[in-house]
Design a protein around this motif. Structure first.
Motif, PDB file in Angstrom:
ATOM      1  N   VAL A 187       0.808  -1.297  -0.102  1.00 29.10           N
ATOM      2  CA  VAL A 187      -0.081  -0.072  -0.043  1.00 29.10           C
ATOM      3  C   VAL A 187       0.943   1.243   0.188  1.00 29.10           C
ATOM      4  N   TYR A 188       0.383   2.306  -0.770  1.00 30.45           N
ATOM      5  CA  TYR A 188       0.873   3.355  -0.685  1.00 30.45           C
ATOM      6  C   TYR A 188      -0.076   4.226  -0.271  1.00 30.45           C
ATOM      7  N   ALA A 189      -0.226   4.999   0.840  1.00 30.74           N
ATOM      8  CA  ALA A 189      -1.275   5.836   1.669  1.00 30.74           C
ATOM      9  C   ALA A 189      -0.768   7.466   1.555  1.00 30.74           C
ATOM     10  N   SER A 190      -1.407   8.088   0.475  1.00 26.17           N
ATOM     11  CA  SER A 190      -1.197   9.682   0.538  1.00 26.17           C
ATOM     12  C   SER A 190      -2.275  10.453   0.994  1.00 26.17           C
ATOM     13  N   ASN A 191      -3.365   9.836   1.538  1.00 24.05           N
ATOM     14  CA  ASN A 191      -4.574  10.705   1.877  1.00 24.05           C
ATOM     15  C   ASN A 191      -5.122  10.297   3.167  1.00 24.05           C
ATOM     16  N   VAL A 192      -5.333   9.033   3.562  1.00 23.11           N
ATOM     17  CA  VAL A 192      -5.678   8.777   4.878  1.00 23.11           C
ATOM     18  C   VAL A 192      -4.963   7.295   5.376  1.00 23.11           C
ATOM     19  N   ILE A 193      -5.382   7.099   6.641  1.00 25.13           N
ATOM     20  CA  ILE A 193      -4.791   5.813   7.053  1.00 25.13           C
ATOM     21  C   ILE A 193      -5.539   4.671   6.433  1.00 25.13           C
ATOM     22  N   PRO A 194      -4.846   3.666   5.879  1.00 27.70           N
ATOM     23  CA  PRO A 194      -5.483   2.463   5.163  1.00 27.70           C
ATOM     24  C   PRO A 194      -6.588   1.844   5.874  1.00 27.70           C
ATOM     25  N   GLY A 195      -7.791   1.270   5.426  1.00 33.82           N
ATOM     26  CA  GLY A 195      -8.789   0.830   5.841  1.00 33.82           C
ATOM     27  C   GLY A 195      -8.559  -0.280   6.882  1.00 33.82           C
ATOM     28  N   ARG A 225     -15.373  -2.591   6.766  1.00 36.62           N
ATOM     29  CA  ARG A 225     -13.970  -2.093   6.527  1.00 36.62           C
ATOM     30  C   ARG A 225     -13.304  -2.721   7.639  1.00 36.62           C
ATOM     31  N   LEU A 226     -13.766  -2.561   8.860  1.00 30.54           N
ATOM     32  CA  LEU A 226     -12.932  -2.969  10.053  1.00 30.54           C
ATOM     33  C   LEU A 226     -12.815  -4.643  10.006  1.00 30.54           C
ATOM     34  N   ALA A 227     -13.762  -5.230   9.255  1.00 36.41           N
ATOM     35  CA  ALA A 227     -13.560  -6.571   9.174  1.00 36.41           C
ATOM     36  C   ALA A 227     -12.332  -6.998   8.488  1.00 36.41           C
ATOM     37  N   ARG A 228     -11.700  -6.182   7.538  1.00 40.63           N
ATOM     38  CA  ARG A 228     -10.814  -6.232   6.989  1.00 40.63           C
ATOM     39  C   ARG A 228      -9.260  -6.553   7.843  1.00 40.63           C
ATOM     40  N   ALA A 229      -9.426  -5.913   9.218  1.00 41.14           N
ATOM     41  CA  ALA A 229      -8.490  -5.957  10.130  1.00 41.14           C
ATOM     42  C   ALA A 229      -8.042  -7.329  10.821  1.00 41.14           C
ATOM     43  N   ARG A 230      -9.040  -8.430  10.571  1.00 41.96           N
ATOM     44  CA  ARG A 230      -8.836  -9.639  10.980  1.00 41.96           C
ATOM     45  C   ARG A 230      -7.697 -10.379  10.371  1.00 41.96           C
ATOM     46  N   TYR A 231      -7.325 -10.002   9.151  1.00 45.11           N
ATOM     47  CA  TYR A 231      -6.167 -10.593   8.495  1.00 45.11           C
ATOM     48  C   TYR A 231      -4.770 -10.018   8.983  1.00 45.11           C
ATOM     49  N   LEU A 232      -5.094  -9.151   9.653  1.00 39.66           N
ATOM     50  CA  LEU A 232      -3.450  -8.507  10.373  1.00 39.66           C
ATOM     51  C   LEU A 232      -3.284  -9.692  11.363  1.00 39.66           C
ATOM     52  N   TYR A 233      -4.223 -10.592  11.680  1.00 40.51           N
ATOM     53  CA  TYR A 233      -3.944 -11.511  13.022  1.00 40.51           C
ATOM     54  C   TYR A 233      -3.934 -12.753  12.456  1.00 40.51           C
ATOM     55  N   GLU A 234      -4.402 -13.123  11.389  1.00 43.71           N
ATOM     56  CA  GLU A 234      -4.626 -14.463  11.054  1.00 43.71           C
ATOM     57  C   GLU A 234      -4.215 -14.623   9.794  1.00 43.71           C
ATOM     58  N   GLY A 235      -3.670 -16.312   9.651  1.00 44.90           N
ATOM     59  CA  GLY A 235      -3.317 -16.621   8.219  1.00 44.90           C
ATOM     60  C   GLY A 235      -1.994 -16.126   8.013  1.00 44.90           C
ATOM     61  N   ARG A 236      -1.486 -16.134   6.571  1.00 45.70           N
ATOM     62  CA  ARG A 236       0.020 -15.872   6.337  1.00 45.70           C
ATOM     63  C   ARG A 236      -0.017 -14.421   5.509  1.00 45.70           C
ATOM     64  N   HIS A 237      -0.940 -13.725   5.721  1.00 42.24           N
ATOM     65  CA  HIS A 237      -1.086 -12.192   5.164  1.00 42.24           C
ATOM     66  C   HIS A 237      -0.094 -11.317   5.466  1.00 42.24           C
ATOM     67  N   ARG A 238       0.266 -10.426   4.430  1.00 40.36           N
ATOM     68  CA  ARG A 238       1.324  -9.709   4.760  1.00 40.36           C
ATOM     69  C   ARG A 238       0.866  -8.297   4.294  1.00 40.36           C
ATOM     70  N   PHE A 239       1.297  -7.181   5.068  1.00 38.17           N
ATOM     71  CA  PHE A 239       1.007  -5.875   4.758  1.00 38.17           C
ATOM     72  C   PHE A 239       2.089  -5.032   4.798  1.00 38.17           C
ATOM     73  N   VAL A 240       2.554  -4.568   3.544  1.00 43.58           N
ATOM     74  CA  VAL A 240       3.471  -3.526   3.471  1.00 43.58           C
ATOM     75  C   VAL A 240       3.144  -2.101   3.113  1.00 43.58           C
ATOM     76  N   VAL A 241       3.122  -1.246   4.150  1.00 41.14           N
ATOM     77  CA  VAL A 241       2.461  -0.090   3.782  1.00 41.14           C
ATOM     78  C   VAL A 241       3.434   1.198   3.887  1.00 41.14           C
ATOM     79  N   LEU A 242       3.409   1.987   3.081  1.00 45.21           N
ATOM     80  CA  LEU A 242       4.197   3.371   3.048  1.00 45.21           C
ATOM     81  C   LEU A 242       3.151   4.313   3.142  1.00 45.21           C
ATOM     82  N   LEU A 243       3.301   5.367   4.265  1.00 44.01           N
ATOM     83  CA  LEU A 243       2.503   6.043   4.442  1.00 44.01           C
ATOM     84  C   LEU A 243       3.335   7.504   4.552  1.00 44.01           C
ATOM     85  N   GLU A 244       2.682   8.762   3.782  1.00 44.89           N
ATOM     86  CA  GLU A 244       3.015  10.071   3.779  1.00 44.89           C
ATOM     87  C   GLU A 244       3.090  10.647   5.185  1.00 44.89           C
ATOM     88  N   GLU A 245       3.859  11.124   5.733  1.00 45.27           N
ATOM     89  CA  GLU A 245       3.923  11.754   7.146  1.00 45.27           C
ATOM     90  C   GLU A 245       2.764  12.854   7.231  1.00 45.27           C
TER      91      GLU A 245
END
Length: 276
Positions: free
Chosen positions: A105-113, A145-165
């Motif tokens: 993810v490249y997030a230049s507007n808001v915190i990713p969902g 939208r919040l249901a997507r957060a479950r994949y931060l904690y289960e399975g083999r999912h990986r999130f590589v996020v770049l966030l503009e300050e």
């Protein structure tokens, strides 16, 4: 950047389906767009935007439209159809997240969902609905939208996020809600599945600030003001992979070095000073 990709926005598809039904009602009543506008008491440009699916009418607009067409009994069904738009878009995002092992993810507007708290997501979605004139079904859309957060904690999912300050400086909701969101971000960045980089203000970069994008295993989704654009062509996917890699070289703060940067912002949001 020019692209030949077609828009697959679920919200746009819902607007087009609703527009087709409203056009059918108007024609069935023997009205032109100008005549319907006069009966509704608004400018013809508004009718045009609705009929061309550039805007979604609010509940009151739909009741006014059906009354003008002598079809008041269809108002509630049309309202339910309109409200499905935002929820459908969130359901699509959930399915994409579930199907991908890696999300860059490249997030230049808001915190990713998938990093959002409920208050932050609710404030954001209500702001979007208010600006776009779409029905406010934020409560159900937030749940999806919040249901997507479950994949931060289960399975083999990986999130590589770049966030503009500057996203950390852009307050969504109240000061307390924004502070809570940043505190939550401090916690989720400790997850083994999460790699978070913050691109500092004023840092040299090989790529200019871009529109936000989500690069999944087999597709990429680019966020624009009026739609989400999905690309699947290998050539275009390679462009977004290259962009993410180039943005990663903009000296982003990562892992433990990002925590001091994030750590000062909850107190700033609540009225304190940086560094407290």
């Amino acid at each position: 950047m020019p692209t030949s990709s077609s828009s697959s926005s679920a919200a746009q598809a819902a607007r087009e389906a609703l527009a087709a039904r409203l056009a059918h009602l108007m024609r069935g009543a023997g009205l032109t767009g100008r005549a319907l506008s006069a009966r509704c008491g608004w400018h013809p440009a508004k009718t045009s935007r609705i009929l061309t699916a550039k805007a979604t009418p609010c509940d009151a607009d739909l009741r006014t439209w059906t009354t003008a067409c002598g079809a008041e009994e269809q108002a509630e069904d049309l309202i339910a159809t309109a409200r499905a738009g935002m929820r459908r878009a969130q359901d699509d995002a959930l399915a994409r997240t579930a199907a991908s092992l890696t999300c860059r993810v490249y997030a230049s507007n808001v915190i990713p969902g998938f990093f959002q708290t409920a208050p932050y997501a609710s404030a954001l979605l209500r702001t979007i609905a208010g600006f776009q004139g779409t029905p406010d079904d934020a409560e159900e859309a937030v749940a999806a939208r919040l249901a997507r957060a479950r994949y931060l904690y289960e399975g083999r999912h990986r999130f590589v996020v770049l966030l503009e300050e500057w996203v950390l400086h852009s307050r969504i909701g109240t000061r307390e809600e924004m502070a809570g969101q940043l505190a939550h971000l401090l916690n989720v960045m400790l997850r083994p599945s999460v790699s978070l980089g913050i691109i500092p203000l004023g840092s040299p970069r090989a790529v200019w600030p871009l529109e936000a994008f989500y690069r999944y295993d087999q597709q990429a989704v680019i966020e624009t003001l009026t739609a989400s654009i999905t690309v699947r062509q290998p050539r275009e996917l390679a462009v977004y992979a290259r962009a993410h890699a180039a943005l990663s070289r903009a000296r982003p703060f990562v892992s433990s070095t990002a925590r001091p940067t994030l750590g000062r912002w909850p107190s700033v949001c609540q009225g304190g000073r940086a560094g407290q």
